[in-house]
Design a protein around this motif. Structure first.
Motif, mmCIF file in Angstrom:
data_model
loop_
_atom_site.group_PDB
_atom_site.id
_atom_site.type_symbol
_atom_site.label_atom_id
_atom_site.label_comp_id
_atom_site.label_asym_id
_atom_site.label_seq_id
_atom_site.Cartn_x
_atom_site.Cartn_y
_atom_site.Cartn_z
ATOM 1 N N CYS A 175 -24.705 -20.488 -46.736
ATOM 2 C CA CYS A 175 -26.074 -20.268 -47.074
ATOM 3 C C CYS A 175 -26.058 -19.622 -48.624
ATOM 4 C CB CYS A 175 -26.838 -19.251 -46.057
ATOM 5 S SG CYS A 175 -25.509 -17.842 -46.001
ATOM 6 N N LEU A 176 -24.893 -19.236 -49.067
ATOM 7 C CA LEU A 176 -25.182 -18.671 -50.340
ATOM 8 C C LEU A 176 -24.161 -19.582 -51.665
ATOM 9 C CD1 LEU A 176 -23.754 -14.914 -49.526
ATOM 10 C CD2 LEU A 176 -25.932 -15.865 -49.901
ATOM 11 N N SER A 177 -24.013 -20.877 -51.053
ATOM 12 C CA SER A 177 -23.306 -21.543 -51.970
ATOM 13 C C SER A 177 -24.346 -22.356 -52.621
ATOM 14 C CB SER A 177 -22.311 -22.767 -50.980
ATOM 15 O OG SER A 177 -21.924 -23.873 -51.968
ATOM 16 N N TYR A 178 -24.239 -22.502 -54.021
ATOM 17 C CA TYR A 178 -24.859 -23.378 -55.146
ATOM 18 C C TYR A 178 -24.690 -24.802 -54.762
ATOM 19 C CZ TYR A 178 -25.586 -18.721 -57.222
ATOM 20 O OH TYR A 178 -25.861 -17.496 -57.683
ATOM 21 N N LYS A 179 -23.511 -25.045 -54.452
ATOM 22 C CA LYS A 179 -23.004 -26.431 -54.460
ATOM 23 C C LYS A 179 -23.960 -27.047 -53.200
ATOM 24 C CE LYS A 179 -19.541 -29.924 -53.991
ATOM 25 N NZ LYS A 179 -20.434 -31.009 -53.416
ATOM 26 N N ALA A 180 -23.857 -26.290 -51.955
ATOM 27 C CA ALA A 180 -24.735 -26.666 -50.873
ATOM 28 C C ALA A 180 -26.140 -26.936 -51.084
ATOM 29 C CB ALA A 180 -24.551 -25.658 -49.470
ATOM 30 N N LEU A 181 -26.618 -25.971 -51.961
ATOM 31 C CA LEU A 181 -28.114 -26.201 -52.275
ATOM 32 C C LEU A 181 -28.256 -27.238 -53.108
ATOM 33 C CD1 LEU A 181 -28.857 -22.512 -53.241
ATOM 34 C CD2 LEU A 181 -29.990 -23.858 -51.255
ATOM 35 N N VAL A 182 -27.297 -27.652 -53.944
ATOM 36 C CA VAL A 182 -27.486 -28.865 -54.925
ATOM 37 C C VAL A 182 -27.561 -30.076 -54.363
ATOM 38 C CG1 VAL A 182 -26.341 -30.101 -56.698
ATOM 39 C CG2 VAL A 182 -26.652 -27.601 -56.891
ATOM 40 N N ASP A 183 -26.377 -30.040 -53.381
ATOM 41 C CA ASP A 183 -26.307 -31.451 -52.647
ATOM 42 C C ASP A 183 -27.534 -31.625 -51.556
ATOM 43 O OD1 ASP A 183 -23.893 -31.652 -53.874
ATOM 44 O OD2 ASP A 183 -22.519 -31.014 -52.223
ATOM 45 N N SER A 184 -28.182 -30.568 -51.312
ATOM 46 C CA SER A 184 -29.398 -30.819 -50.228
ATOM 47 C C SER A 184 -30.542 -30.855 -50.875
ATOM 48 C CB SER A 184 -29.261 -29.723 -49.117
ATOM 49 O OG SER A 184 -29.355 -28.246 -49.737
ATOM 50 N N ARG A 185 -30.769 -30.623 -52.386
ATOM 51 C CA ARG A 185 -31.908 -30.501 -53.111
ATOM 52 C C ARG A 185 -32.653 -29.489 -52.266
ATOM 53 N NH1 ARG A 185 -34.921 -35.395 -53.358
ATOM 54 N NH2 ARG A 185 -35.535 -35.320 -55.117
ATOM 55 N N SER A 186 -32.009 -28.243 -52.088
ATOM 56 C CA SER A 186 -32.521 -26.896 -51.833
ATOM 57 C C SER A 186 -33.104 -26.930 -50.537
ATOM 58 C CB SER A 186 -33.606 -26.558 -52.544
ATOM 59 O OG SER A 186 -33.190 -26.232 -54.013
ATOM 60 N N LEU A 187 -32.553 -27.912 -49.645
ATOM 61 C CA LEU A 187 -32.977 -28.330 -48.468
ATOM 62 C C LEU A 187 -31.906 -28.257 -47.289
ATOM 63 C CD1 LEU A 187 -35.743 -31.013 -48.913
ATOM 64 C CD2 LEU A 187 -36.149 -28.669 -48.533
ATOM 65 N N TYR A 188 -30.915 -27.398 -47.783
ATOM 66 C CA TYR A 188 -29.858 -27.442 -46.689
ATOM 67 C C TYR A 188 -30.229 -26.758 -45.191
ATOM 68 C CZ TYR A 188 -25.700 -25.903 -44.189
ATOM 69 O OH TYR A 188 -24.422 -25.612 -43.265
ATOM 70 N N ASN A 189 -31.176 -25.716 -45.316
ATOM 71 C CA ASN A 189 -31.821 -25.227 -44.145
ATOM 72 C C ASN A 189 -33.431 -25.018 -44.545
ATOM 73 O OD1 ASN A 189 -31.697 -23.119 -45.883
ATOM 74 N ND2 ASN A 189 -31.386 -21.769 -44.039
ATOM 75 N N THR A 190 -34.137 -24.720 -43.388
ATOM 76 C CA THR A 190 -35.603 -24.452 -43.776
ATOM 77 C C THR A 190 -35.846 -23.786 -45.104
ATOM 78 O OG1 THR A 190 -36.091 -25.231 -41.517
ATOM 79 C CG2 THR A 190 -37.974 -24.283 -42.824
ATOM 80 N N PRO A 191 -36.277 -24.180 -46.103
ATOM 81 C CA PRO A 191 -36.523 -23.173 -47.243
ATOM 82 C C PRO A 191 -37.961 -22.271 -47.064
ATOM 83 C CG PRO A 191 -37.697 -25.314 -47.782
ATOM 84 C CD PRO A 191 -36.834 -25.423 -46.587
ATOM 85 N N PRO A 192 -38.217 -21.395 -47.656
ATOM 86 C CA PRO A 192 -39.428 -20.521 -47.577
ATOM 87 C C PRO A 192 -40.706 -21.427 -48.009
ATOM 88 C CG PRO A 192 -38.674 -19.765 -49.562
ATOM 89 C CD PRO A 192 -37.480 -20.799 -48.761
ATOM 90 N N VAL A 193 -41.059 -22.498 -47.071
ATOM 91 C CA VAL A 193 -42.271 -23.151 -47.351
ATOM 92 C C VAL A 193 -43.321 -22.706 -48.047
ATOM 93 C CG1 VAL A 193 -43.609 -25.141 -46.564
ATOM 94 C CG2 VAL A 193 -41.169 -24.974 -45.698
ATOM 95 N N LEU A 194 -44.036 -21.687 -47.245
ATOM 96 C CA LEU A 194 -45.126 -21.342 -47.906
ATOM 97 C C LEU A 194 -45.141 -20.506 -49.227
ATOM 98 C CD1 LEU A 194 -48.268 -20.497 -47.356
ATOM 99 C CD2 LEU A 194 -47.191 -18.492 -46.273
ATOM 100 N N SER A 195 -44.114 -19.937 -49.291
ATOM 101 C CA SER A 195 -43.639 -18.982 -50.848
ATOM 102 C C SER A 195 -43.682 -20.279 -51.871
ATOM 103 C CB SER A 195 -42.585 -18.322 -50.786
ATOM 104 O OG SER A 195 -42.723 -17.282 -49.849
ATOM 105 N N ILE A 196 -42.881 -21.420 -51.500
ATOM 106 C CA ILE A 196 -42.860 -22.523 -52.573
ATOM 107 C C ILE A 196 -44.137 -23.046 -52.831
ATOM 108 C CG2 ILE A 196 -41.942 -24.757 -52.759
ATOM 109 C CD1 ILE A 196 -39.323 -23.729 -51.138
ATOM 110 N N TYR A 197 -44.872 -23.167 -51.896
ATOM 111 C CA TYR A 197 -46.229 -23.651 -52.119
ATOM 112 C C TYR A 197 -47.216 -22.908 -52.860
ATOM 113 C CZ TYR A 197 -51.081 -25.210 -51.053
ATOM 114 O OH TYR A 197 -52.511 -25.573 -50.904
ATOM 115 N N ILE A 198 -47.132 -21.742 -52.652
ATOM 116 C CA ILE A 198 -48.110 -20.781 -53.318
ATOM 117 C C ILE A 198 -47.603 -20.709 -54.839
ATOM 118 C CG2 ILE A 198 -48.973 -18.426 -53.728
ATOM 119 C CD1 ILE A 198 -48.858 -18.364 -50.653
#
Length: 400
Positions: free
Chosen positions: A254-277
């Protein structure tokens, strides 16, 4: 929305009313999908298109070089205190660093950089080298951060092969900020850094309020969204490719930049509403920049000019209040933040309560300083308008 107050709070901060109105629609029906943004799957094609637009607009506004990744995460800036250390130490090892406890250089200019430094020490994975610490003892005997160090303060102090060099651009609690004018003695010492040094910057309070100087000198820039561009819950991480692709089993996923890169920031459920606003705010920023005669890629210059105007007005009223013995500034000349202007009310807590209460009666909230330092704090984020600042100035004059 005549019943809305003016929000001078430091975060979560004010958001543009137009964005909030649009967001209300999206809660019911996101981009004509028939489903609300708080319900939609983060793995749906509709949301995937949207999050890519958010990233692209951020790249346009920042004029971000192509060899940087934009990542969206949770945990706020505080989670990055640990994530930065873990990812940068992994990168240090992957490039052949041999020190058992690599050096990590920290510039401590306020409460948040101090917290980041203490977290690095707590983890115990490297030798924390405090390049400079500006904490002083105030007249009342309390510890305070009231200035940005002179550029000469850094000479010959940086480690030769650090795993990271860390600084916080704007200290929200203490109201100090590195100067934008790179010729100023209180600007950041980019020219004193060791060649190729991995520079890490906490940009939370000033992110998207103006261009980032020497962005290509940074390995990592991160920011909580809840100051200038969105609600709480979203953290933006901008990381150079060479620091973003390190696999290391010591880093929680959950803190790995590579995990975020490989999943395109979707390794787990992102803060969808915050991203939308946040996406709605970025769209509006590009539109307003264009309306004021700026090319899309130079919209941040427009916001930077607005910020200077707003801060100048508040500081002028503050100086008038100091001359009349009503207000007392807390930051030395040349070190003040344009985002968070802090000062005391002469006369103690009773006078402070009187000032804050009077402001609230006039529809202005969020002016009380951080609980650790007290006083008044005026936060001037992007959604705070010049007209709203003028109302505050009018009240400050009435109070004087």
């Amino acid at each position: 929305m005549s019943d809305r107050v003016i929000n001078f709070g430091a975060g979560p901060s004010a958001l543009p009313e137009e964005v909030l109105t649009e967001a209300c629609k999206g809660l019911l029906n996101f981009q004509n999908t028939g489903i609300g943004i708080a319900e939609i799957s983060h793995r749906s094609a509709d949301f995937d298109r949207y999050i890519r637009e958010v990233e692209e607009n951020m790249r346009i506004l920042l004029r971000l070089p192509q060899d940087y990744k934009v990542l969206f995460a949770q945990g706020g800036g505080t989670a990055q205190f640990s994530a930065v250390v873990l990812n940068m130490l992994a990168r240090y090892r992957s490039r052949g660093g041999t020190a058992e406890k690599p050096a990590m250089d920290y510039i401590v200019t306020g409460s948040w950089s101090e917290k980041a430094m203490k977290e690095a020490k707590r983890l115990g994975l490297g030798d924390v080298n405090v390049i400079v610490n500006t904490q002083t003892i105030a007249d009342d005997g309390k510890k305070t951060f009231n200035h940005i160090p002179d550029r000469d303060s850094y000479k010959n102090k940086f480690s030769q092969d650090p795993a990271l060099i860390y600084y916080c651009v704007n200290e929200t609690v203490d109201g100090v900020e590195f100067n934008d004018d790179l010729e100023s003695p209180t600007s950041f010492p980019f020219d004193s850094l060791p060649d190729g040094a991995p520079l890490v910057a906490d940009y939370s309070s000033s992110f998207m309020s103006r261009p980032i100087p020497f962005i290509d000198k940074h390995a990592i820039i991160y920011a909580g969204a809840q100051k200038n561009i969105g609600p709480a819950g979203l953290t933006i991480i901008i990381v150079r490719d060479e620091w973003a692709n390190v696999s290391d089993n010591s880093i929680p996923l959950c803190l790995s930049y590579k995990a975020l890169v490989d999943s395109r920031s979707l390794y787990n459920t992102p803060p969808v509403l915050s991203i939308y606003i946040t996406g709605l705010v970025l769209r509006r920023m590009l539109e307003i920049g264009a309306e004021n005669g700026r090319p899309r890629k130079k919209a941040l210059e427009y916001y930077g000019e607005r910020t200077v105007k707003k801060a100048s007005k508040v500081n002028a009223a503050l100086k008038e209040g100091e001359a009349r013995g009503i207000f007392k500034g807390k930051v030395l000349e040349g070190s003040g933040s344009k985002m968070n202007v802090v000062f005391d009310i002469v006369g103690g807590e009773d006078k402070l309560k009187e000032f804050v209460s009077g402001a609230e009666q006039r529809g202005m909230k969020g002016l009380k300083g951080h609980r650790s330092v007290g006083g008044v704090r005026v936060s001037l984020y992007n959604a705070v308008t010049e007209d709203q600042v003028d109302k505050l100035i009018q009240y400050m004059n009435q109070f004087m």
